[in-house]
Design a protein around this motif. Sequence first.
Motif, PDB file in Angstrom:
ATOM      1  N   LEU A 116     -64.660 -91.973  30.512  1.00  0.00           N
ATOM      2  CA  LEU A 116     -64.115 -90.611  30.495  1.00  0.00           C
ATOM      3  C   LEU A 116     -63.676 -90.258  29.077  1.00  0.00           C
ATOM      4  O   LEU A 116     -62.791 -90.907  28.516  1.00  0.00           O
ATOM      5  CB  LEU A 116     -62.907 -90.566  31.452  1.00  0.00           C
ATOM      6  N   PRO A 117     -64.287 -89.210  28.471  1.00  0.00           N
ATOM      7  CA  PRO A 117     -63.885 -88.846  27.106  1.00  0.00           C
ATOM      8  C   PRO A 117     -62.413 -88.428  27.047  1.00  0.00           C
ATOM      9  O   PRO A 117     -61.819 -88.089  28.076  1.00  0.00           O
ATOM     10  CB  PRO A 117     -64.801 -87.665  26.758  1.00  0.00           C
ATOM     11  N   PHE A 118     -61.857 -88.403  25.840  1.00  0.00           N
ATOM     12  CA  PHE A 118     -60.413 -88.207  25.724  1.00  0.00           C
ATOM     13  C   PHE A 118     -59.951 -86.869  26.287  1.00  0.00           C
ATOM     14  O   PHE A 118     -58.934 -86.804  26.984  1.00  0.00           O
ATOM     15  CB  PHE A 118     -59.956 -88.345  24.267  1.00  0.00           C
ATOM     16  N   LYS A 119     -60.706 -85.798  26.026  1.00  0.00           N
ATOM     17  CA  LYS A 119     -60.192 -84.489  26.476  1.00  0.00           C
ATOM     18  C   LYS A 119     -60.066 -84.414  28.000  1.00  0.00           C
ATOM     19  O   LYS A 119     -58.994 -84.065  28.510  1.00  0.00           O
ATOM     20  CB  LYS A 119     -61.036 -83.343  25.923  1.00  0.00           C
ATOM     21  N   PRO A 120     -61.119 -84.724  28.764  1.00  0.00           N
ATOM     22  CA  PRO A 120     -60.913 -84.694  30.222  1.00  0.00           C
ATOM     23  C   PRO A 120     -59.874 -85.701  30.705  1.00  0.00           C
ATOM     24  O   PRO A 120     -59.161 -85.441  31.674  1.00  0.00           O
ATOM     25  CB  PRO A 120     -62.291 -85.001  30.819  1.00  0.00           C
ATOM     26  N   TYR A 121     -59.773 -86.827  30.013  1.00  0.00           N
ATOM     27  CA  TYR A 121     -58.715 -87.790  30.360  1.00  0.00           C
ATOM     28  C   TYR A 121     -57.349 -87.122  30.207  1.00  0.00           C
ATOM     29  O   TYR A 121     -56.513 -87.153  31.113  1.00  0.00           O
ATOM     30  CB  TYR A 121     -58.816 -89.021  29.441  1.00  0.00           C
ATOM     31  N   ALA A 122     -57.130 -86.507  29.027  1.00  0.00           N
ATOM     32  CA  ALA A 122     -55.814 -85.920  28.734  1.00  0.00           C
ATOM     33  C   ALA A 122     -55.522 -84.744  29.668  1.00  0.00           C
ATOM     34  O   ALA A 122     -54.410 -84.616  30.189  1.00  0.00           O
ATOM     35  CB  ALA A 122     -55.767 -85.472  27.273  1.00  0.00           C
ATOM     36  N   CYS A 123     -56.544 -83.905  29.891  1.00  0.00           N
ATOM     37  CA  CYS A 123     -56.334 -82.732  30.769  1.00  0.00           C
ATOM     38  C   CYS A 123     -55.985 -83.197  32.181  1.00  0.00           C
ATOM     39  O   CYS A 123     -55.090 -82.647  32.825  1.00  0.00           O
ATOM     40  CB  CYS A 123     -57.584 -81.860  30.833  1.00  0.00           C
ATOM     41  N   SER A 124     -56.700 -84.213  32.668  1.00  0.00           N
ATOM     42  CA  SER A 124     -56.428 -84.632  34.046  1.00  0.00           C
ATOM     43  C   SER A 124     -55.071 -85.330  34.131  1.00  0.00           C
ATOM     44  O   SER A 124     -54.329 -85.144  35.093  1.00  0.00           O
ATOM     45  CB  SER A 124     -57.563 -85.479  34.629  1.00  0.00           C
ATOM     46  N   ALA A 125     -54.705 -86.094  33.102  1.00  0.00           N
ATOM     47  CA  ALA A 125     -53.411 -86.778  33.147  1.00  0.00           C
ATOM     48  C   ALA A 125     -52.253 -85.771  33.070  1.00  0.00           C
ATOM     49  O   ALA A 125     -51.224 -85.944  33.738  1.00  0.00           O
ATOM     50  CB  ALA A 125     -53.319 -87.796  32.007  1.00  0.00           C
ATOM     51  N   ILE A 126     -52.431 -84.703  32.287  1.00  0.00           N
ATOM     52  CA  ILE A 126     -51.389 -83.662  32.233  1.00  0.00           C
ATOM     53  C   ILE A 126     -51.299 -82.960  33.592  1.00  0.00           C
ATOM     54  O   ILE A 126     -50.207 -82.642  34.079  1.00  0.00           O
ATOM     55  CB  ILE A 126     -51.664 -82.669  31.078  1.00  0.00           C
ATOM     56  N   ASP A 127     -52.447 -82.750  34.221  1.00  0.00           N
ATOM     57  CA  ASP A 127     -52.434 -82.159  35.572  1.00  0.00           C
ATOM     58  C   ASP A 127     -51.623 -83.051  36.518  1.00  0.00           C
ATOM     59  O   ASP A 127     -50.798 -82.558  37.296  1.00  0.00           O
ATOM     60  CB  ASP A 127     -53.884 -82.009  36.061  1.00  0.00           C
ATOM     61  N   ALA A 128     -51.825 -84.352  36.418  1.00  0.00           N
ATOM     62  CA  ALA A 128     -51.083 -85.287  37.282  1.00  0.00           C
ATOM     63  C   ALA A 128     -49.583 -85.200  37.013  1.00  0.00           C
ATOM     64  O   ALA A 128     -48.769 -85.179  37.943  1.00  0.00           O
ATOM     65  CB  ALA A 128     -51.578 -86.714  37.063  1.00  0.00           C
ATOM     66  N   LEU A 129     -49.222 -85.121  35.719  1.00  0.00           N
ATOM     67  CA  LEU A 129     -47.802 -84.987  35.376  1.00  0.00           C
ATOM     68  C   LEU A 129     -47.226 -83.717  36.010  1.00  0.00           C
ATOM     69  O   LEU A 129     -46.118 -83.719  36.565  1.00  0.00           O
ATOM     70  CB  LEU A 129     -47.632 -84.942  33.844  1.00  0.00           C
ATOM     71  N   ILE A 130     -48.000 -82.641  35.950  1.00  0.00           N
ATOM     72  CA  ILE A 130     -47.527 -81.366  36.512  1.00  0.00           C
ATOM     73  C   ILE A 130     -47.440 -81.459  38.045  1.00  0.00           C
ATOM     74  O   ILE A 130     -46.515 -80.906  38.648  1.00  0.00           O
ATOM     75  CB  ILE A 130     -48.402 -80.196  36.008  1.00  0.00           C
ATOM     76  N   HIS A 131     -48.376 -82.161  38.672  1.00  0.00           N
ATOM     77  CA  HIS A 131     -48.250 -82.380  40.132  1.00  0.00           C
ATOM     78  C   HIS A 131     -46.911 -83.045  40.449  1.00  0.00           C
ATOM     79  O   HIS A 131     -46.216 -82.684  41.398  1.00  0.00           O
ATOM     80  CB  HIS A 131     -49.376 -83.286  40.661  1.00  0.00           C
ATOM     81  N   ALA A 132     -46.576 -84.053  39.635  1.00  0.00           N
ATOM     82  CA  ALA A 132     -45.337 -84.800  39.892  1.00  0.00           C
ATOM     83  C   ALA A 132     -44.108 -83.923  39.642  1.00  0.00           C
ATOM     84  O   ALA A 132     -43.172 -83.913  40.438  1.00  0.00           O
ATOM     85  CB  ALA A 132     -45.310 -86.050  39.014  1.00  0.00           C
ATOM     86  N   LEU A 133     -44.127 -83.151  38.542  1.00  0.00           N
ATOM     87  CA  LEU A 133     -42.963 -82.309  38.201  1.00  0.00           C
ATOM     88  C   LEU A 133     -42.793 -81.178  39.208  1.00  0.00           C
ATOM     89  O   LEU A 133     -41.690 -80.911  39.693  1.00  0.00           O
ATOM     90  CB  LEU A 133     -43.137 -81.725  36.793  1.00  0.00           C
ATOM     91  N   GLU A 134     -43.894 -80.485  39.518  1.00  0.00           N
ATOM     92  CA  GLU A 134     -43.778 -79.341  40.445  1.00  0.00           C
ATOM     93  C   GLU A 134     -43.407 -79.802  41.853  1.00  0.00           C
ATOM     94  O   GLU A 134     -42.613 -79.162  42.534  1.00  0.00           O
ATOM     95  CB  GLU A 134     -45.090 -78.551  40.495  1.00  0.00           C
ATOM     96  N   SER A 135     -43.995 -80.908  42.298  1.00  0.00           N
ATOM     97  CA  SER A 135     -43.700 -81.362  43.662  1.00  0.00           C
ATOM     98  C   SER A 135     -42.249 -81.827  43.765  1.00  0.00           C
ATOM     99  O   SER A 135     -41.625 -81.681  44.807  1.00  0.00           O
ATOM    100  CB  SER A 135     -44.663 -82.481  44.090  1.00  0.00           C
ATOM    101  N   TYR A 136     -41.708 -82.353  42.653  1.00  0.00           N
ATOM    102  CA  TYR A 136     -40.312 -82.797  42.688  1.00  0.00           C
ATOM    103  C   TYR A 136     -39.372 -81.612  42.950  1.00  0.00           C
ATOM    104  O   TYR A 136     -38.373 -81.736  43.661  1.00  0.00           O
ATOM    105  CB  TYR A 136     -39.930 -83.485  41.364  1.00  0.00           C
ATOM    106  N   LEU A 137     -39.719 -80.467  42.372  1.00  0.00           N
ATOM    107  CA  LEU A 137     -38.841 -79.294  42.514  1.00  0.00           C
ATOM    108  C   LEU A 137     -39.125 -78.470  43.762  1.00  0.00           C
ATOM    109  O   LEU A 137     -38.394 -77.538  44.074  1.00  0.00           O
ATOM    110  CB  LEU A 137     -38.994 -78.385  41.292  1.00  0.00           C
ATOM    111  N   SER A 138     -40.219 -78.777  44.447  1.00  0.00           N
ATOM    112  CA  SER A 138     -40.599 -77.969  45.619  1.00  0.00           C
ATOM    113  C   SER A 138     -39.518 -78.033  46.701  1.00  0.00           C
ATOM    114  O   SER A 138     -38.922 -79.086  46.938  1.00  0.00           O
ATOM    115  CB  SER A 138     -41.921 -78.515  46.182  1.00  0.00           C
ATOM    116  N   PRO A 139     -39.297 -76.913  47.382  1.00  0.00           N
ATOM    117  CA  PRO A 139     -38.346 -76.950  48.511  1.00  0.00           C
ATOM    118  C   PRO A 139     -38.797 -77.907  49.621  1.00  0.00           C
ATOM    119  O   PRO A 139     -37.983 -78.317  50.432  1.00  0.00           O
ATOM    120  CB  PRO A 139     -38.344 -75.504  49.029  1.00  0.00           C
ATOM    121  N   LYS A 140     -40.094 -78.262  49.625  1.00  0.00           N
ATOM    122  CA  LYS A 140     -40.574 -79.211  50.642  1.00  0.00           C
ATOM    123  C   LYS A 140     -40.357 -80.658  50.222  1.00  0.00           C
ATOM    124  O   LYS A 140     -40.666 -81.588  50.971  1.00  0.00           O
ATOM    125  CB  LYS A 140     -42.077 -79.003  50.888  1.00  0.00           C
TER     126      LYS A 140
END
Length: 372
Positions: free
Chosen positions: A171-195
């Motif tokens: 996996l080239p660096f850009k898709p690696y970095a984009c997908s890893a940032i997406d994962a970080l955002i999944h973790a951050l947003e889900s932490y704050l979710s009312p659910k």
Amino acid sequence: MNLFKMKSEIISFPTFESAFKELPIGKGDLVVTIREIYDAFLTPFTGECKVLFVGDYGLGEPTDSMMDAMLKDIGDYTYHRVISIGGGSVIDISKIFVLKDITTAQAAFEQSIPIIKDKELFIFPATCGTGSEVTNISIAFLEKKNVKMGLANDAILADKAILVAQALEGLPFKPYACSAIDALIHALESYLSPKANIYTEIFSKQAIEMILKVFVKLAKEGPEARFAHLEEMLIASNMAGIAFGNAGVGAVHAMSYPLGGNYHVPHGEANYQFLVAVFNAYTRKNPDGKIKDLNLYVAKLLDVPVEELYTCLSAILSQLVVKQPLKDYGMKEEEIETFADSVIATQQRLLANNYVELSRDEIRDIYKEVYY
Ligand SMILES: [Fe+2]
């Protein structure tokens, strides 16, 4: 109240060779993948399988036409298992091939056929971000109706989510970095979710910690440092997927869809453009709620004073993916208003997961903030 569910078995192997030694594949399996992964890793194992390459049917996000053409090529091949090896598009496409009596993609997404699973599904993620290997969602653009639709149903959950670190090697660096940032955002947003609840928070926090640890290293040592941490990142992305599969994601994802859809910005990169602005808006609106704990937690991980958290986080993330004003993607000024309207009109499912409610004008103001 439903707190947590996890129906997929999670397995990890260092290499495809070790994976297929324990879980052999062959006649009766349908492999859905991309040519690059197939050529690099899969040729010794797929001799008797039917193999479909998503790239032969179209590029970019999954569409009904692509899926229908693939269904046609599956023809009367009898298969009892779908082996999906790839990134988000490959996985989203593969999920619908487990359905009984599927005739067209549109029928599946509109649920005009009963959504019944009659094949097993093994998913090998080959990016470190979507978490799709543990979610019950497939998203496709239905060209015939000119609409993006999601199918969310436990029938399309993987039986086995198989984490093979070797899958990230090419996996080239850009898709690696984009997908890893997406994962970080999944973790951050889900932490704050009312659910969110104590079960999902454990997965969110662990994913945040693991991802940031690698990001700090990459910021110091450069992109090549990722290769020593492929397994951690794959597991962290999977954990973030478990968290958001249960608690959902919110405004960052909701606001990034019009940008990603209209200007073909990779999902993780599009999300990143909104992360800091949305979280700053949350902090301004309700500084003493759960975001206070989150900010303290992340500041401690990064070893910075909490007041400097978002400046520091931006500095780290900007070394991985370029942050640029939305106008530089070609977005027009008048779209600040129309994107805000479209988010309100079409993304209520995600906006319901916001930490605090954001009005249409507040969403417009966030677009404005990151536009120039
Ligand atoms: Fe995402």
